[in-house]
Design a protein around this motif. Sequence first.
Motif, PDB file in Angstrom:
ATOM      1  N   GLU A   6       0.832  -1.200   0.000  1.00  0.00           N
ATOM      2  CA  GLU A   6       0.000   0.000   0.000  1.00  0.00           C
ATOM      3  C   GLU A   6       0.874   1.261   0.000  1.00  0.00           C
ATOM      4  O   GLU A   6       0.554   2.250  -0.664  1.00  0.00           O
ATOM      5  N   LEU A   7       1.981   1.192   0.744  1.00  0.00           N
ATOM      6  CA  LEU A   7       2.875   2.346   0.812  1.00  0.00           C
ATOM      7  C   LEU A   7       3.509   2.625  -0.544  1.00  0.00           C
ATOM      8  O   LEU A   7       3.609   3.778  -0.977  1.00  0.00           O
ATOM      9  N   ARG A   8       3.908   1.554  -1.244  1.00  0.00           N
ATOM     10  CA  ARG A   8       4.514   1.750  -2.552  1.00  0.00           C
ATOM     11  C   ARG A   8       3.525   2.400  -3.514  1.00  0.00           C
ATOM     12  O   ARG A   8       3.901   3.239  -4.335  1.00  0.00           O
ATOM     13  N   ALA A   9       2.257   2.025  -3.439  1.00  0.00           N
ATOM     14  CA  ALA A   9       1.234   2.634  -4.285  1.00  0.00           C
ATOM     15  C   ALA A   9       0.964   4.081  -3.868  1.00  0.00           C
ATOM     16  O   ALA A   9       0.618   4.924  -4.696  1.00  0.00           O
ATOM     17  N   ALA A  10       1.144   4.376  -2.572  1.00  0.00           N
ATOM     18  CA  ALA A  10       0.813   5.706  -2.049  1.00  0.00           C
ATOM     19  C   ALA A  10       1.904   6.724  -2.307  1.00  0.00           C
ATOM     20  O   ALA A  10       1.621   7.904  -2.560  1.00  0.00           O
ATOM     21  N   LEU A  11       3.175   6.318  -2.260  1.00  0.00           N
ATOM     22  CA  LEU A  11       4.276   7.277  -2.327  1.00  0.00           C
ATOM     23  C   LEU A  11       4.285   8.121  -3.609  1.00  0.00           C
ATOM     24  O   LEU A  11       4.569   9.323  -3.545  1.00  0.00           O
ATOM     25  N   PRO A  12       3.973   7.548  -4.791  1.00  0.00           N
ATOM     26  CA  PRO A  12       3.922   8.424  -5.980  1.00  0.00           C
ATOM     27  C   PRO A  12       2.890   9.536  -5.850  1.00  0.00           C
ATOM     28  O   PRO A  12       3.071  10.623  -6.403  1.00  0.00           O
ATOM     29  N   LYS A  13       1.813   9.282  -5.124  1.00  0.00           N
ATOM     30  CA  LYS A  13       0.798  10.314  -4.911  1.00  0.00           C
ATOM     31  C   LYS A  13       1.330  11.438  -4.035  1.00  0.00           C
ATOM     32  O   LYS A  13       0.805  12.542  -4.028  1.00  0.00           O
ATOM     33  N   LEU A  14       2.381  11.120  -3.269  1.00  0.00           N
ATOM     34  CA  LEU A  14       3.013  12.122  -2.425  1.00  0.00           C
ATOM     35  C   LEU A  14       4.254  12.703  -3.098  1.00  0.00           C
ATOM     36  O   LEU A  14       5.039  13.419  -2.483  1.00  0.00           O
TER      37      LEU A  14
ATOM     38  N   ALA B 154      10.532   1.183  -1.151  1.00  0.00           N
ATOM     39  CA  ALA B 154       9.340   1.308  -0.306  1.00  0.00           C
ATOM     40  C   ALA B 154       9.548   0.577   1.015  1.00  0.00           C
ATOM     41  O   ALA B 154       9.150   1.065   2.086  1.00  0.00           O
ATOM     42  N   THR B 155      10.186  -0.591   0.959  1.00  0.00           N
ATOM     43  CA  THR B 155      10.480  -1.346   2.176  1.00  0.00           C
ATOM     44  C   THR B 155      11.415  -0.550   3.079  1.00  0.00           C
ATOM     45  O   THR B 155      11.218  -0.493   4.306  1.00  0.00           O
TER      46      THR B 155
END
Length: 211
Positions: free
Chosen positions: A71-79, A88-89
């Motif tokens: 979920e974090l990997r999918a979220a970071l580009p949005k940030l 991401a790990t």
Amino acid sequence: YADFDGLNLTWETLEGIAKHNGPVVGDVPYALAQFNAQYDLELHTHASIEAQVAAFEELDRDHSGRISQRELRAALPKLGLAVTADEATAVLRTFDADHDNLLDVHEFATLVVKLQDFQKAEAAKAERARILTPDVVAAFRRLDVDGSGGIDAREAVGALRELGVKANPDEAIAAVHRFDANKDGQLELEEWATLVDELRKFQARQGAAAK
């Protein structure tokens, strides 16, 4: 849409959605511009921490109250931060205070703060590189003959002419005083570069309006 009488999201949620990739610059989409005219989302700034936390639920796809590595990997580009799975790990481990391999809302908020600080620093670095053009730096060096790191208002007037910036002495001196951030009567290199950049933009706008 500002006039839509259906579901209304909180200001923080709307701000987070509008600015999830950072400040909105350039051409603003019509619907967003119309809404912003009535409810100022401060589009030129980074989203607030409250806005980013309001987006936490959207990122928490399985509604567990925690964000996984996927979920974090999918979220970071949005940030504004595109990363590989390994990156991401690494990010997750850095901010996972309780070492459960998940991020709760407080850990996520800490990540957002650090990321925004990084983005602001990178934006400032890019802006500095943009305005410190060779001609601007060279003009400053020629005037700063004593190597003090500053030039006074009257010296700046002549240098502006060299750079093709048209301004009468009174206008130039007033502009110099405006950009003298520490009010010591002199312009340091970045203050000088900012002054030249703003005057060039102003003259470009005037030229475009005259056509």
